[in-house]
Design an enzyme around this catalytic site. Structure first.
Site, PDB file in Angstrom:
ATOM      1  N   LYS A  54       1.231  -1.878   0.210  1.00 32.48           N
ATOM      2  CA  LYS A  54      -0.027  -0.456   0.103  1.00 32.48           C
ATOM      3  C   LYS A  54       1.042   1.327   0.020  1.00 32.48           C
ATOM      4  O   LYS A  54       0.467   2.379  -0.257  1.00 32.48           O
ATOM      5  CB  LYS A  54      -0.920   0.418   1.004  1.00 32.48           C
ATOM      6  CG  LYS A  54      -2.333  -0.632   0.816  1.00 32.48           C
ATOM      7  CD  LYS A  54      -3.062  -1.202   2.383  1.00 32.48           C
ATOM      8  CE  LYS A  54      -4.048  -2.048   2.426  1.00 32.48           C
ATOM      9  NZ  LYS A  54      -4.467  -3.018   3.251  1.00 32.48           N
ATOM     10  N   GLN A  98      -5.026  -1.219   9.554  1.00 31.19           N
ATOM     11  CA  GLN A  98      -4.935  -2.914   9.057  1.00 31.19           C
ATOM     12  C   GLN A  98      -6.066  -3.576  10.152  1.00 31.19           C
ATOM     13  O   GLN A  98      -5.575  -3.166  11.057  1.00 31.19           O
ATOM     14  CB  GLN A  98      -3.670  -2.845   9.052  1.00 31.19           C
ATOM     15  CG  GLN A  98      -3.586  -3.869   8.342  1.00 31.19           C
ATOM     16  CD  GLN A  98      -3.747  -4.285   6.882  1.00 31.19           C
ATOM     17  OE1 GLN A  98      -3.953  -3.087   6.158  1.00 31.19           O
ATOM     18  NE2 GLN A  98      -4.262  -5.509   6.671  1.00 31.19           N
ATOM     19  N   ASP A 121     -11.431   3.141   3.969  1.00 28.38           N
ATOM     20  CA  ASP A 121     -11.819   1.224   3.899  1.00 28.38           C
ATOM     21  C   ASP A 121     -13.221   1.366   3.758  1.00 28.38           C
ATOM     22  O   ASP A 121     -13.715   0.301   3.479  1.00 28.38           O
ATOM     23  CB  ASP A 121     -11.634   0.912   5.175  1.00 28.38           C
ATOM     24  CG  ASP A 121      -9.897  -0.166   4.617  1.00 28.38           C
ATOM     25  OD1 ASP A 121      -9.932  -0.409   3.689  1.00 28.38           O
ATOM     26  OD2 ASP A 121      -9.518  -0.630   5.576  1.00 28.38           O
TER      27      ASP A 121
END
Ligand code: NAP
Length: 296
Positions: A54, A98, A121
C-alpha cells in the site's frame, strides 16, 4: 476454455493511471497532495506485506504516505488518541487501520473513531448507512473494484440476476448493496443457504466471497454468466503452495461468459481502489468535484 478472462492487473493499472492524473491535477491546480495514513498494530506477516504494498502504491501515484506502526501491546486509549490526531491533520485525507487488530482492541470501536470523511476503507457505520441508503459514501475497496470490473465488462447491470455468496461486512454485504444500487436483482447466499448450487445457477452475475478453495464448480454456473472470484486461498501444490479462488477456475471457465482469475483478478483492484478512495476523500473534503472514473 471459453470464458473471457477479466484481467484485474490491467484494469488496476488503468485505474492507478487515472488516480495519478487526478493527483497531479490536484497539486497543479490547487496545491493539494492527497495523503493516506495507514495504521498497523502488531507485526502480522500477512498484514505487513499488504501495508508495504500500500505504501509503495501510494507513493507511485504521487500521494503522501504516512505509516504508523504500533507495538502489539498498544492500548485502546493510545490508538484512539492517534486516530484523533490523524482525524484533525490537514495533510491526511484518508485513514486506514489494518485489520485484524490484536484481540484486546475492539475493532468496531476503533473503526468508528475514524472521521467518516477520511474512512477510505468504507467500514465506518456512517459510510455503511450512506451506502445502504444510496447516498454518497466511502465504498469498501474490494467490492468497489468488483463493481468497476463488472460495469466495464457488462455495461448496464439493471435487471440482471446477481448472486453474492458470502455476507461479510467487508465484501459480501457492501457488494450486494452496490449491485442493488445498479438495479440488479440481488440474492445474498451464505453458509445456511439451502441448495446453493441451484441459487448460483440463477446468476447472470456470480460473486464468490467465501474463503473456501475452489468450492464453486462449473456445474453451479449459468452458461454465459459473469463470475467474479473474490476468494484468496492458499492450497498445497507439491512441495510448495499456490493461490486459488473460491471458484474452480477450469470447470467454471468452460461454462461462464467471463471470469476473474486468482491471482490477477479482483486482488490487484483492491489497492487501486484504496488510492481512488483517497482522491475521492480529498476532493470531497475540499469541495471539489471527484474526477470521473474513480468511484461508482
Ligand atoms: P468471511 O468474513 O470469512 O465471510 C465468509 C462468508 O462466506 C460468510 O458470510 C460465510 O457464511 C460464507 N460461507 C462460508 N462457508 C460457506 C459455504 N459452505 N457456503 C456458502 N457460504 C459460505 O470472509 P471475507 O472477509 O468476506 O473474505 C472472503 C474471501 O475473500 C476470502 O478468501 C478472503 O481472503 C478474500 N478476500 C479477498 C480480497 C481481495 O482483495 N481480493 C479482499 C477481502 C477478502 P456465514 O456468514 O453464514 O458464516
Amino acid at each position: 476454455m471459453s470464458a473471457e478472462r477479466l484481467d484485474g492487473r490491467a484494469f488496476a493499472e488503468g485505474l492507478r493511471g487515472r488516480v495519478a492524473e487526478a493527483v497531479a491535477g490536484l497539486r497543479a491546480e490547487h496545491g493539494i497532495t492527497p495523503g493516506l495514513a495507514v495504521v498497523v498494530v502488531g507485526a502480522d506477516p500477512a498484514s505487513d506485506v499488504y501495508v508495504r504494498a500500500k505504501g509503495k502504491a501510494t507513493q507511485a501515484v504521487g500521494m503522501a504516505s504516512f505509516e504508523h506502526r504500533l507495538d502489539a501491546a498498544t492500548s485502546q486509549a493510545d490508538l484512539l488518541a492517534l486516530l484523533q490526531r490523524l482525524n484533525t491533520d490537514p495533510e491526511v485525507h484518508g485513514i486506514l487501520v489494518q485489520l485484524p487488530l490484536p484481540s484486546h482492541l475492539d475493532p468496531d470501536l476503533i473503526i468508528n473513531a475514524i472521521d467518516p470523511a477520511k474512512d477510505v476503507d468504507g467500514f465506518h457505520i456512517s459510510n455503511v448507512g450512506l451506502l445502504g441508503t444510496g447516498q454518497a459514501a466511502m465504498v469498501p475497496c474490494t467490492p468497489l473494484g468488483c463493481l468497476m470490473m463488472l460495469r466495464a465488462h457488462l455495461g448496464d447491470l439493471s435487471g440482471m440476476e446477481a448472486v453474492v455468496v458470502g455476507r461479510s461486512n467487508i465484501v459480501g454485504k457492501p457488494m450486494a448493496q452496490l449491485l442493488l444500487g445498479e438495479s440488479a436483482t440481488v440474492t445474498i447466499a451464505h453458509s445456511r443457504t439451502r441448495d446453493l448450487p441451484e441459487v448460483c445457477r440463477r446468476a447472470d452475475i456470480l460473486v464468490a466471497a467465501v474463503g473456501r478453495a475452489e468450492m464453486i464448480p462449473g456445474a453451479w454456473i449459468k452458461p454465459g454468466a459473469t463470475v467474479i472470484d473474490v476468494g484468496i486461498n492458499r492450497i498445497p501444490a507439491g512441495e510448495k503452495t499456490r493461490l486459488v479462488g473460491d471458484v474452480h477456475f477450469d470447470s467454471a471457465a468452460a461454462v461462464a461468459g467471463a471470469i476473474t482469475p486468482v491471482p490477477g483478478g479482483v486482488g490487484p483492484m483492491t489497492i487501486a481502489c484504496l488510492l481512488a478512495n483517497t482522491v475521492t476523500a480529498t476532493c470531497r473534503a475540499r469541495g471539489l468535484p471527484v474526477p470521473a472514473g474513480l468511484g461508482r
